[in-house]
Design a protein around this motif. Structure first.
Motif: not given
Ligand code: F6P
Length: 323
Positions: A200-202, A205-208, A218-221, A232-237
């Motif tokens: 949710e926080r991520l 931050r993308l919306r901000a 670009i999100i480095v994981v 997994g993260l991309a799917r959840m977002v």
């Protein structure tokens, strides 16, 4: 000591060849013979051990990988395997070994030293930079430059399509590769195993960022992150937000190959000289590290007992500059 061995073990890292070269040439300089042990502890157990002279290591300083090959060897965890390995060294009159690798490799060295009195010195070789007792490991600098170049290339296409990209980098349980390649590549967000952040926080931050005019991000994981890495993260977002059309790139083993940077070549060269000279001074159960500009000899156990101190100030730099 008239004869020493050298091996590379665990995941290969750019600069391992420069390290082998440094060990062989330093030994030659001091009138000592060197034997190369192939595939780490596996070759030590199987007797895959051959003489290495100064001309055998010509031209390898610029090559990635390791001319001695490498392996992760489970049999060496058993006492019988270690006895066999120690017997092979004794047969050849090898009194000391330079072990180039990560903390798993060092545990093997610690056993050889503690159980059989074989003198061992470790050199930190891993792209992960996750070894205590040294500021840098051999291979890290090359890997972060490779990852940074990947981030740069992805940014071109991300910006052209107004897209969000998740880029997964290696590092095992450490976020160092992600942190440095993320800052160097100007990533909007960097996700690390060391720092928790909710999905949710991520998304917030993308919306901000979007409100501040960002059209792509670009999100480095780090691969060791919760949520199952970048995929997994991309799917959840995508499930939990309007950011459905995102893309994932897993850089993977590209980060392990390639010609080492000048930094890694020089680090490997300096560490190789120090490692052999430490053996000649009668040292054992130690690892070579770098602190600031200085070469250090530290107890090998520090490699796994002291985790690399993670500089949280770097994360702040990434946040401030990601606006
Ligand atoms: O330790 C180096 C490393 O590249 C890690 O970053 C990664 O998690 C792991 O090795 C990959 O191991 P393998 O080459 O066995 O897939």
């Amino acid at each position: 000591m008239k004869r020493i061995g050298v091996l590379t073990s665990g995941g290969d890292a750019p600069g391992m060849n420069a390290a082998i070269r440094a060990v062989v040439r330093t030994a030659t300089y001091h009138g000592i013979e060197v034997y190369g042990i192939e595939r780490g502890y596996k070759g030590m157990m199987e007797g895959a051990i051959r003489p290495l002279g100064p001309r055998d290591v010509s031209g390898i300083i610029s090559r990635g990988g390791t001319i001695l090959y490498t392996a992760r060897c489970l049999e060496f965890l058993e006492r019988a395997g270690r006895e066999q390995a120690a017997a092979n060294l004794e047969k050849l009159g090898i009194g000391g070994v330079v072990v180039i690798g990560g903390d798993g490799s060092y545990r093997g060295a610690e056993c050889l030293h503690a159980e059989f009195g074989i003198h061992c010195i470790g050199m930190p070789g891993t792209i992960d930079n996750d070894i205590g007792g040294t500021d840098y490991t051999i291979g890290f600098d090359t890997a972060i430059n490779t990852a940074m170049q990947a981030v740069d290339r992805i940014r071109d296409t991300a910006a052209s399509h107004d897209r969000i990209f998740f880029i997964e980098v290696m590092g095992r349980r450490s976020g160092y590769v992600a942190m440095i390649s993320g800052i160097a590549g100007g990533a909007e967000e960097i996700l690390l195993p060391e720092v928790e952040i909710s999905v949710e926080r991520l998304i917030e931050r993308l919306r901000a960022g979007e409100r501040l005019g960002k059209k792509s991000s670009i999100i480095v994981v780090a691969e060791g992150c919760e949520y199952g890495g970048a995929t997994g993260l991309a799917r959840m977002v995508s499930e939990q937000s309007e950011y459905k059309d995102n893309r994932v790139t897993v850089i993977g083993h590209l980060q392990r190959g390639g010609s080492p940077t000048a930094f890694d070549r020089v680090l490997a060269s300096r560490m190789g000289v120090r490692a052999v000279e430490a053996l000649l001074e009668g040292e054992t159960g130690k690892m070579v590290g770098i602190s600031g500009q200085n070469m250090l000899l530290r107890p090998i156990r520090e490699a796994w007992e002291l985790r690399t101190r993670f500089d949280m100030g770097l994360l702040r730099v990434a946040h401030v500059l990601g606006v």
